[in-house]
Design a protein around this motif. Sequence first.
Motif, PDB file in Angstrom:
ATOM      1  N   TRP A  68       0.833  -1.200   0.000  1.00 51.01           N
ATOM      2  CA  TRP A  68       0.000   0.000   0.000  1.00 51.01           C
ATOM      3  C   TRP A  68       0.878   1.266   0.000  1.00 51.01           C
ATOM      4  O   TRP A  68       0.689   2.176  -0.811  1.00 51.01           O
ATOM      5  N   GLY A  69       1.827   1.316   0.912  1.00 50.83           N
ATOM      6  CA  GLY A  69       2.652   2.522   1.038  1.00 50.83           C
ATOM      7  C   GLY A  69       3.509   2.777  -0.184  1.00 50.83           C
ATOM      8  O   GLY A  69       3.698   3.922  -0.607  1.00 50.83           O
ATOM      9  N   LYS A  70       4.010   1.690  -0.772  1.00 48.35           N
ATOM     10  CA  LYS A  70       4.850   1.867  -1.958  1.00 48.35           C
ATOM     11  C   LYS A  70       4.040   2.408  -3.127  1.00 48.35           C
ATOM     12  O   LYS A  70       4.506   3.248  -3.890  1.00 48.35           O
ATOM     13  N   PHE A  71       2.821   1.891  -3.264  1.00 49.25           N
ATOM     14  CA  PHE A  71       1.961   2.363  -4.339  1.00 49.25           C
ATOM     15  C   PHE A  71       1.625   3.849  -4.146  1.00 49.25           C
ATOM     16  O   PHE A  71       1.761   4.664  -5.064  1.00 49.25           O
ATOM     17  N   VAL A  72       1.249   4.208  -2.941  1.00 44.95           N
ATOM     18  CA  VAL A  72       0.795   5.577  -2.713  1.00 44.95           C
ATOM     19  C   VAL A  72       1.963   6.572  -2.797  1.00 44.95           C
ATOM     20  O   VAL A  72       1.833   7.646  -3.379  1.00 44.95           O
ATOM     21  N   ARG A  73       3.101   6.194  -2.270  1.00 40.01           N
ATOM     22  CA  ARG A  73       4.193   7.189  -2.334  1.00 40.01           C
ATOM     23  C   ARG A  73       4.638   7.420  -3.775  1.00 40.01           C
ATOM     24  O   ARG A  73       4.946   8.551  -4.151  1.00 40.01           O
ATOM     25  N   SER A  74       4.636   6.355  -4.606  1.00 35.69           N
ATOM     26  CA  SER A  74       5.054   6.585  -5.995  1.00 35.69           C
ATOM     27  C   SER A  74       3.988   7.375  -6.748  1.00 35.69           C
ATOM     28  O   SER A  74       4.313   8.260  -7.535  1.00 35.69           O
ATOM     29  N   GLY A  75       2.723   7.098  -6.467  1.00 37.70           N
ATOM     30  CA  GLY A  75       1.652   7.867  -7.118  1.00 37.70           C
ATOM     31  C   GLY A  75       1.721   9.341  -6.750  1.00 37.70           C
ATOM     32  O   GLY A  75       1.547  10.219  -7.603  1.00 37.70           O
ATOM     33  N   CYS A  76       1.995   9.616  -5.474  1.00 38.17           N
ATOM     34  CA  CYS A  76       2.058  11.010  -5.021  1.00 38.17           C
ATOM     35  C   CYS A  76       3.283  11.718  -5.597  1.00 38.17           C
ATOM     36  O   CYS A  76       3.224  12.902  -5.932  1.00 38.17           O
ATOM     37  N   MET A  77       4.397  10.983  -5.709  1.00 40.19           N
ATOM     38  CA  MET A  77       5.583  11.596  -6.324  1.00 40.19           C
ATOM     39  C   MET A  77       5.356  11.831  -7.820  1.00 40.19           C
ATOM     40  O   MET A  77       5.838  12.802  -8.383  1.00 40.19           O
ATOM     41  N   MET A  78       4.623  10.938  -8.470  1.00 39.38           N
ATOM     42  CA  MET A  78       4.261  11.169  -9.868  1.00 39.38           C
ATOM     43  C   MET A  78       3.388  12.431  -9.965  1.00 39.38           C
ATOM     44  O   MET A  78       3.571  13.265 -10.862  1.00 39.38           O
ATOM     45  N   TYR A  79       2.454  12.552  -9.025  1.00 38.68           N
ATOM     46  CA  TYR A  79       1.548  13.701  -9.032  1.00 38.68           C
ATOM     47  C   TYR A  79       2.320  15.010  -8.856  1.00 38.68           C
ATOM     48  O   TYR A  79       1.937  16.050  -9.389  1.00 38.68           O
ATOM     49  N   ARG A  80       3.433  14.943  -8.125  1.00 36.41           N
ATOM     50  CA  ARG A  80       4.257  16.136  -7.906  1.00 36.41           C
ATOM     51  C   ARG A  80       4.644  16.786  -9.243  1.00 36.41           C
ATOM     52  O   ARG A  80       4.638  18.009  -9.378  1.00 36.41           O
ATOM     53  N   ALA A  81       4.987  15.944 -10.216  1.00 40.13           N
ATOM     54  CA  ALA A  81       5.404  16.467 -11.512  1.00 40.13           C
ATOM     55  C   ALA A  81       4.276  16.441 -12.548  1.00 40.13           C
ATOM     56  O   ALA A  81       4.309  17.192 -13.517  1.00 40.13           O
ATOM     57  N   PHE A  82       3.314  15.561 -12.349  1.00 37.44           N
ATOM     58  CA  PHE A  82       2.205  15.417 -13.298  1.00 37.44           C
ATOM     59  C   PHE A  82       0.895  15.570 -12.515  1.00 37.44           C
ATOM     60  O   PHE A  82       0.252  14.578 -12.183  1.00 37.44           O
ATOM     61  N   PRO A  83       0.522  16.806 -12.176  1.00 39.50           N
ATOM     62  CA  PRO A  83      -0.633  17.008 -11.266  1.00 39.50           C
ATOM     63  C   PRO A  83      -1.960  16.776 -11.971  1.00 39.50           C
ATOM     64  O   PRO A  83      -2.704  17.708 -12.263  1.00 39.50           O
ATOM     65  N   GLU A  84      -2.239  15.508 -12.214  1.00 37.85           N
ATOM     66  CA  GLU A  84      -3.443  15.150 -12.966  1.00 37.85           C
ATOM     67  C   GLU A  84      -4.529  14.697 -11.997  1.00 37.85           C
ATOM     68  O   GLU A  84      -4.270  13.888 -11.094  1.00 37.85           O
ATOM     69  N   PRO A  85      -5.762  15.204 -12.185  1.00 37.00           N
ATOM     70  CA  PRO A  85      -6.855  14.861 -11.266  1.00 37.00           C
ATOM     71  C   PRO A  85      -7.053  13.354 -11.081  1.00 37.00           C
ATOM     72  O   PRO A  85      -7.366  12.904  -9.978  1.00 37.00           O
ATOM     73  N   ALA A  86      -6.854  12.575 -12.137  1.00 42.86           N
ATOM     74  CA  ALA A  86      -7.092  11.124 -12.014  1.00 42.86           C
ATOM     75  C   ALA A  86      -6.120  10.500 -11.012  1.00 42.86           C
ATOM     76  O   ALA A  86      -6.492   9.599 -10.253  1.00 42.86           O
ATOM     77  N   ILE A  87      -4.880  10.983 -10.990  1.00 38.52           N
ATOM     78  CA  ILE A  87      -3.918  10.450 -10.015  1.00 38.52           C
ATOM     79  C   ILE A  87      -4.349  10.869  -8.609  1.00 38.52           C
ATOM     80  O   ILE A  87      -4.366  10.057  -7.678  1.00 38.52           O
ATOM     81  N   ARG A  88      -4.709  12.136  -8.467  1.00 34.11           N
ATOM     82  CA  ARG A  88      -5.117  12.628  -7.150  1.00 34.11           C
ATOM     83  C   ARG A  88      -6.296  11.823  -6.604  1.00 34.11           C
ATOM     84  O   ARG A  88      -6.314  11.411  -5.448  1.00 34.11           O
ATOM     85  N   GLU A  89      -7.276  11.561  -7.456  1.00 30.89           N
ATOM     86  CA  GLU A  89      -8.473  10.845  -6.994  1.00 30.89           C
ATOM     87  C   GLU A  89      -8.130   9.422  -6.562  1.00 30.89           C
ATOM     88  O   GLU A  89      -8.643   8.916  -5.563  1.00 30.89           O
ATOM     89  N   ARG A  90      -7.266   8.771  -7.319  1.00 32.96           N
ATOM     90  CA  ARG A  90      -6.890   7.399  -6.967  1.00 32.96           C
ATOM     91  C   ARG A  90      -6.130   7.381  -5.639  1.00 32.96           C
ATOM     92  O   ARG A  90      -6.359   6.510  -4.793  1.00 32.96           O
ATOM     93  N   MET A  91      -5.268   8.373  -5.442  1.00 29.09           N
ATOM     94  CA  MET A  91      -4.505   8.438  -4.187  1.00 29.09           C
ATOM     95  C   MET A  91      -5.442   8.743  -3.012  1.00 29.09           C
ATOM     96  O   MET A  91      -5.313   8.182  -1.933  1.00 29.09           O
TER      97      MET A  91
END
Length: 611
Positions: A68-91
Amino acid sequence: MAQDIMRPSRSCPDILTPLPPAALTLSGGLERPIRASIDGWILGAVPYHEFSRVFREGRPQFAVGEMWGKFVRSGCMMYRAFPEPAIRERMREAVAEILAAERPNGSVSCSPPEAQPDGPGGDLWERKYVLLGLLEYYAQIERDPAILLSMRRQADAILAQVGPAPRTDVRDLGWSPNRVESSTLLEPMMRLHALTGEPRYLAFGKYLVECGGAKGFDLVQMAHDNVPPRLMGGIYPKAYEITSYFEGLADYVRATGDERVRKAVLNYFALVRDREMTIVGNGGADRPFFPKYGGETWDDTAHEQTNPDIARMMETCTGVTWMKFCSHVLRLTGDCTAAEAMETYVYNGLVGAMKPDGTGFSYVNLLDGVKSTNEGWGCEVNGFLVTCCNLNGPMGLAYIPYIAVMQSAEGPVVNLYNGLEANALTPSGAPLELSIDTDYPLSGHVRILVSPAAPETFRVRLRIPSWSGKTAISVNGALRHGPPEVRPGSYFDLRREWHPGDCIELDLDMRCRRIAGPCGVNRAGDGRAAVAFGPVVLTRDEHFDPHFNEPADIVADSDGFIEAQRILPPPVGSRLAFGIPTRDDVITMTDYASADCWNGSRIRTWIPRPE
Ligand SMILES: [Zn+2]
């Protein structure tokens, strides 16, 4: 513990800092694998609902709660550079699921409170990852006070269970022979301390430092004393977990300025860089010293990488954690060799480990043989084998925009040459736009537009790779710099009054190079050679060359440069291809990263010489 030691006497400010979130947009080149990972994994195949389920229903095998933590931290770091609503919603959805799993004692754990801390289950390792996922969500997506409170309760539950007697010694908790994994709690504890200023988290960090990281081994003192990494941990010098602990030590240095720990961190960096990293920028192997541990231990891999007995090496988790640790060293010291280590891994080991459609990462990665495999620690979820490496690979990709362009007190620092637009600041705090236009590493030509809002004198620092013997730099087509002023393996400082639209042109030395193989304890590796083009390692791929596995005597001049013939367009499935002259033939070599071995086909990167 007395209150005064909890208060840091002095902290250690970073020399280089990343640009703020969303301040850098990548295009082309490295943006493609990142896009594939976001679409194929982060927003695609990842079975993330199952990752929170184990916190409610218990773990099917040790350490599965890490996912769980590995998935969420990578998604949030991706969001840092690619602030896309779909990533935010999944996180957001994933975070809501995990917060709902909090237990009455404040823990988020796969083990019920009466079974905590569960050593063999990997409880602390899992709880570390829950904290890291939440810390990244809080940092990158939403500063929700409820999340901060939950993180505090989780950390406090750990403090109540782990520590000096009567609590359980951290070195007695874990699944591995030296229990190194549990001390990696240092990273979230130090980050939580940085966030809250809470002295007890720093005190716990100090406890984890004083414990030395592993049962029977003081890793801090060993690194301080320059002990080779393969000796750090007896029968189990586990590359990924040890490096995770050193990430926490870097944060500890940042908070305390502790000189002994700082020396340990920097020594560890140099030791791993020089003794463990292969030409593709990842390390660890199962030969010659640790055949039992599946290629996940430090093994003098820099010297042993040509060893023909190696069956597994270079776990993706190791490479990604190494890359993240390098980013700490880069921030703490501005040492450009840390950025070069990251570049080498990105263009070769990291992208080379990803499934072409972005849906996963190879577990271990070979230089010779079937490059990729999903076989290793993991868990079948909904008919899908999820491994530790599937979850860590995207985190490595998310670190590309994090370090591509950074900020120093004197001006911007360019670490990676990829197409990008960056919004930085001048030393006076005025807006500064930086735009890079290049097809690097397909060529070595890079064009950088520097646009401060108003004319200002500052430095633009450019990283010159160690392999670029002859680099040419010009500003507005006029001012020219080259060797010896421009030195390989260092930053080149352009200090002048910059005006909007000033243009830097950089030409890196992309001549193909023959790399002589090292020889370790197994002399059968002697006489092998590899070939690189700029940062890109080439390989012989069974797809393009039925003779890929045969010996060849590569012809190079006395400086190792090869008169290679570029093959344009490269064969389908590769990005770069060359005809490489040998004593009696010409062989085809393509980029290591593109070689697709998921169908069982093989490659040969270290080429033996004929008898
Ligand atoms: Zn892994």
